[in-house]
Design a protein around this motif. Sequence first.
Motif, PDB file in Angstrom:
ATOM      1  N   PRO A   1    -122.127 -71.588  24.764  1.00 56.55           N
ATOM      2  CA  PRO A   1    -120.996 -72.413  24.343  1.00 56.55           C
ATOM      3  C   PRO A   1    -120.615 -72.123  22.890  1.00 56.55           C
ATOM      4  O   PRO A   1    -121.488 -71.957  22.040  1.00 56.55           O
ATOM      5  CB  PRO A   1    -121.512 -73.849  24.470  1.00 56.55           C
ATOM      6  CG  PRO A   1    -122.790 -73.773  25.219  1.00 56.55           C
ATOM      7  CD  PRO A   1    -123.308 -72.385  25.061  1.00 56.55           C
ATOM      8  N   GLY A   2    -119.325 -72.081  22.632  1.00 53.33           N
ATOM      9  CA  GLY A   2    -118.861 -72.027  21.257  1.00 53.33           C
ATOM     10  C   GLY A   2    -118.929 -73.420  20.656  1.00 53.33           C
ATOM     11  O   GLY A   2    -119.112 -74.422  21.360  1.00 53.33           O
ATOM     12  N   LEU A   3    -118.768 -73.491  19.348  1.00 53.56           N
ATOM     13  CA  LEU A   3    -118.843 -74.784  18.675  1.00 53.56           C
ATOM     14  C   LEU A   3    -117.740 -75.733  19.139  1.00 53.56           C
ATOM     15  O   LEU A   3    -117.970 -76.934  19.286  1.00 53.56           O
ATOM     16  CB  LEU A   3    -118.765 -74.592  17.159  1.00 53.56           C
ATOM     17  CG  LEU A   3    -119.909 -73.776  16.536  1.00 53.56           C
ATOM     18  CD1 LEU A   3    -119.701 -73.668  15.036  1.00 53.56           C
ATOM     19  CD2 LEU A   3    -121.266 -74.381  16.869  1.00 53.56           C
ATOM     20  N   TYR A   4    -116.555 -75.205  19.385  1.00 52.93           N
ATOM     21  CA  TYR A   4    -115.444 -76.039  19.844  1.00 52.93           C
ATOM     22  C   TYR A   4    -115.786 -76.664  21.195  1.00 52.93           C
ATOM     23  O   TYR A   4    -115.590 -77.860  21.407  1.00 52.93           O
ATOM     24  CB  TYR A   4    -114.177 -75.189  19.943  1.00 52.93           C
ATOM     25  CG  TYR A   4    -112.890 -75.972  19.993  1.00 52.93           C
ATOM     26  CD1 TYR A   4    -112.097 -76.094  18.858  1.00 52.93           C
ATOM     27  CD2 TYR A   4    -112.452 -76.565  21.165  1.00 52.93           C
ATOM     28  CE1 TYR A   4    -110.903 -76.803  18.896  1.00 52.93           C
ATOM     29  CE2 TYR A   4    -111.264 -77.276  21.208  1.00 52.93           C
ATOM     30  CZ  TYR A   4    -110.489 -77.391  20.076  1.00 52.93           C
ATOM     31  OH  TYR A   4    -109.319 -78.097  20.113  1.00 52.93           O
ATOM     32  N   SER A   5    -116.317 -75.864  22.105  1.00 52.22           N
ATOM     33  CA  SER A   5    -116.702 -76.382  23.421  1.00 52.22           C
ATOM     34  C   SER A   5    -117.809 -77.420  23.296  1.00 52.22           C
ATOM     35  O   SER A   5    -117.744 -78.485  23.922  1.00 52.22           O
ATOM     36  CB  SER A   5    -117.149 -75.241  24.336  1.00 52.22           C
ATOM     37  OG  SER A   5    -116.045 -74.451  24.698  1.00 52.22           O
ATOM     38  N   ALA A   6    -118.817 -77.124  22.476  1.00 54.85           N
ATOM     39  CA  ALA A   6    -119.915 -78.081  22.305  1.00 54.85           C
ATOM     40  C   ALA A   6    -119.419 -79.386  21.698  1.00 54.85           C
ATOM     41  O   ALA A   6    -119.842 -80.468  22.106  1.00 54.85           O
ATOM     42  CB  ALA A   6    -121.005 -77.467  21.439  1.00 54.85           C
ATOM     43  N   ALA A   7    -118.503 -79.294  20.739  1.00 59.26           N
ATOM     44  CA  ALA A   7    -117.976 -80.501  20.086  1.00 59.26           C
ATOM     45  C   ALA A   7    -117.150 -81.350  21.040  1.00 59.26           C
ATOM     46  O   ALA A   7    -117.156 -82.577  20.948  1.00 59.26           O
ATOM     47  CB  ALA A   7    -117.155 -80.120  18.855  1.00 59.26           C
ATOM     48  N   THR A   8    -116.442 -80.705  21.979  1.00 60.36           N
ATOM     49  CA  THR A   8    -115.606 -81.460  22.927  1.00 60.36           C
ATOM     50  C   THR A   8    -116.354 -81.846  24.196  1.00 60.36           C
ATOM     51  O   THR A   8    -115.913 -82.727  24.932  1.00 60.36           O
ATOM     52  CB  THR A   8    -114.365 -80.649  23.346  1.00 60.36           C
ATOM     53  OG1 THR A   8    -114.786 -79.468  24.029  1.00 60.36           O
ATOM     54  CG2 THR A   8    -113.492 -80.296  22.152  1.00 60.36           C
ATOM     55  N   GLY A   9    -117.453 -81.145  24.492  1.00 59.95           N
ATOM     56  CA  GLY A   9    -118.200 -81.409  25.721  1.00 59.95           C
ATOM     57  C   GLY A   9    -117.627 -80.730  26.948  1.00 59.95           C
ATOM     58  O   GLY A   9    -117.987 -81.074  28.072  1.00 59.95           O
ATOM     59  N   HIS A  10    -116.740 -79.729  26.737  1.00 60.11           N
ATOM     60  CA  HIS A  10    -116.104 -79.045  27.856  1.00 60.11           C
ATOM     61  C   HIS A  10    -116.229 -77.534  27.700  1.00 60.11           C
ATOM     62  O   HIS A  10    -115.997 -76.990  26.613  1.00 60.11           O
ATOM     63  CB  HIS A  10    -114.621 -79.414  27.948  1.00 60.11           C
ATOM     64  CG  HIS A  10    -114.392 -80.884  28.057  1.00 60.11           C
ATOM     65  ND1 HIS A  10    -114.835 -81.627  29.133  1.00 60.11           N
ATOM     66  CD2 HIS A  10    -113.793 -81.755  27.231  1.00 60.11           C
ATOM     67  CE1 HIS A  10    -114.505 -82.886  28.953  1.00 60.11           C
ATOM     68  NE2 HIS A  10    -113.879 -82.990  27.808  1.00 60.11           N
ATOM     69  N   HIS A  11    -116.567 -76.868  28.778  1.00 58.03           N
ATOM     70  CA  HIS A  11    -116.696 -75.409  28.777  1.00 58.03           C
ATOM     71  C   HIS A  11    -115.347 -74.742  28.523  1.00 58.03           C
ATOM     72  O   HIS A  11    -114.312 -75.213  29.000  1.00 58.03           O
ATOM     73  CB  HIS A  11    -117.254 -74.924  30.119  1.00 58.03           C
ATOM     74  CG  HIS A  11    -118.659 -75.348  30.372  1.00 58.03           C
ATOM     75  ND1 HIS A  11    -119.750 -74.610  29.958  1.00 58.03           N
ATOM     76  CD2 HIS A  11    -119.171 -76.440  30.996  1.00 58.03           C
ATOM     77  CE1 HIS A  11    -120.860 -75.220  30.318  1.00 58.03           C
ATOM     78  NE2 HIS A  11    -120.538 -76.332  30.955  1.00 58.03           N
ATOM     79  N   PHE A  12    -115.380 -73.631  27.795  1.00 59.10           N
ATOM     80  CA  PHE A  12    -114.187 -72.808  27.538  1.00 59.10           C
ATOM     81  C   PHE A  12    -113.039 -73.653  26.977  1.00 59.10           C
ATOM     82  O   PHE A  12    -111.886 -73.496  27.361  1.00 59.10           O
ATOM     83  CB  PHE A  12    -113.745 -72.056  28.806  1.00 59.10           C
ATOM     84  CG  PHE A  12    -114.837 -71.213  29.392  1.00 59.10           C
ATOM     85  CD1 PHE A  12    -115.237 -70.039  28.765  1.00 59.10           C
ATOM     86  CD2 PHE A  12    -115.469 -71.595  30.568  1.00 59.10           C
ATOM     87  CE1 PHE A  12    -116.259 -69.266  29.294  1.00 59.10           C
ATOM     88  CE2 PHE A  12    -116.490 -70.821  31.105  1.00 59.10           C
ATOM     89  CZ  PHE A  12    -116.884 -69.650  30.465  1.00 59.10           C
ATOM     90  N   ALA A  13    -113.357 -74.554  26.054  1.00 61.61           N
ATOM     91  CA  ALA A  13    -112.374 -75.521  25.560  1.00 61.61           C
ATOM     92  C   ALA A  13    -111.543 -75.012  24.388  1.00 61.61           C
ATOM     93  O   ALA A  13    -110.477 -75.561  24.123  1.00 61.61           O
ATOM     94  CB  ALA A  13    -113.081 -76.814  25.139  1.00 61.61           C
ATOM     95  N   ARG A  14    -111.980 -73.995  23.695  1.00 57.63           N
ATOM     96  CA  ARG A  14    -111.246 -73.542  22.510  1.00 57.63           C
ATOM     97  C   ARG A  14    -109.859 -73.046  22.907  1.00 57.63           C
ATOM     98  O   ARG A  14    -109.721 -72.239  23.825  1.00 57.63           O
ATOM     99  CB  ARG A  14    -112.000 -72.426  21.808  1.00 57.63           C
ATOM    100  CG  ARG A  14    -111.324 -71.967  20.522  1.00 57.63           C
ATOM    101  CD  ARG A  14    -112.188 -70.949  19.780  1.00 57.63           C
ATOM    102  NE  ARG A  14    -111.742 -70.777  18.430  1.00 57.63           N
ATOM    103  CZ  ARG A  14    -111.962 -71.621  17.439  1.00 57.63           C
ATOM    104  NH1 ARG A  14    -112.628 -72.734  17.666  1.00 57.63           N
ATOM    105  NH2 ARG A  14    -111.513 -71.374  16.230  1.00 57.63           N
ATOM    106  N   PRO A  15    -108.827 -73.520  22.221  1.00 56.23           N
ATOM    107  CA  PRO A  15    -107.484 -72.981  22.485  1.00 56.23           C
ATOM    108  C   PRO A  15    -107.514 -71.463  22.263  1.00 56.23           C
ATOM    109  O   PRO A  15    -108.125 -70.977  21.323  1.00 56.23           O
ATOM    110  CB  PRO A  15    -106.605 -73.671  21.442  1.00 56.23           C
ATOM    111  CG  PRO A  15    -107.346 -74.935  21.102  1.00 56.23           C
ATOM    112  CD  PRO A  15    -108.810 -74.575  21.201  1.00 56.23           C
ATOM    113  N   GLY A  16    -106.914 -70.746  23.149  1.00 58.54           N
ATOM    114  CA  GLY A  16    -106.940 -69.285  23.058  1.00 58.54           C
ATOM    115  C   GLY A  16    -107.942 -68.660  24.007  1.00 58.54           C
ATOM    116  O   GLY A  16    -107.858 -67.473  24.295  1.00 58.54           O
ATOM    117  N   ASN A  17    -108.928 -69.451  24.492  1.00 59.69           N
ATOM    118  CA  ASN A  17    -109.825 -68.908  25.495  1.00 59.69           C
ATOM    119  C   ASN A  17    -109.035 -68.799  26.788  1.00 59.69           C
ATOM    120  O   ASN A  17    -108.323 -69.723  27.177  1.00 59.69           O
ATOM    121  CB  ASN A  17    -111.066 -69.771  25.688  1.00 59.69           C
ATOM    122  CG  ASN A  17    -112.102 -69.084  26.546  1.00 59.69           C
ATOM    123  OD1 ASN A  17    -111.855 -68.817  27.721  1.00 59.69           O
ATOM    124  ND2 ASN A  17    -113.246 -68.772  25.971  1.00 59.69           N
TER     125      ASN A  17
END
Length: 191
Positions: A42-58
């Motif tokens: 998980p990237g930090l953005y995904s971990a912070a939101t609790g959702h897989h592949f959550a970073r905008p641009g993924n």
Amino acid sequence: MKPDRPERPNRPTKADLAAAVHLTLPDVIAPELRVLFCGINPGLYSAATGHHFARPGNRFWPALHRAGFTDHQLDPAEQLSLLDAGLGITNIVDRASARADELTPAELVAGGVALAAKAEQWRPHWIAILGVTAYRAAFRRPKAKIGPQDDPAGPSRVWILPNPSGLNAHFQIADLAREFAHLRAASEQQH
């Protein structure tokens, strides 16, 4: 008409992202899935939101939809609805990091062992690893290429897909969707 989408949570702050270092995300998993998609970690953005592949641009969610796995493009907050389609998500390495290249070779190898154990427990028909470089390191297959693999992970067949991160400029969204669609076709034949 598109189904109602869940409210998108506020974007994580810099403090949220810093606090997400080393967090983990729960797997989206169930027995006998058609395809278990496996990210690197998980990237930090995904971990912070609790959702897989959550970073905008993924590009995971757009590629999944364009390949025909879902009837509309899911938002990361809708990740649990994948289970209804016989799909799931896990990672080779559980801990979050800013970049996948922060993982050690030992973490990747241990993650490969853990993934094979998940395959034994949950028995997905296919495991789709999202990143050829991570697969090569985790499973010690230095010459592996994108596509179906000869070597299974436990009882599950393995397919390598390109990493959907926006940092992977070698594959545009149409290329990703085409690769995902090859797996979709194979998973429908087997199911």
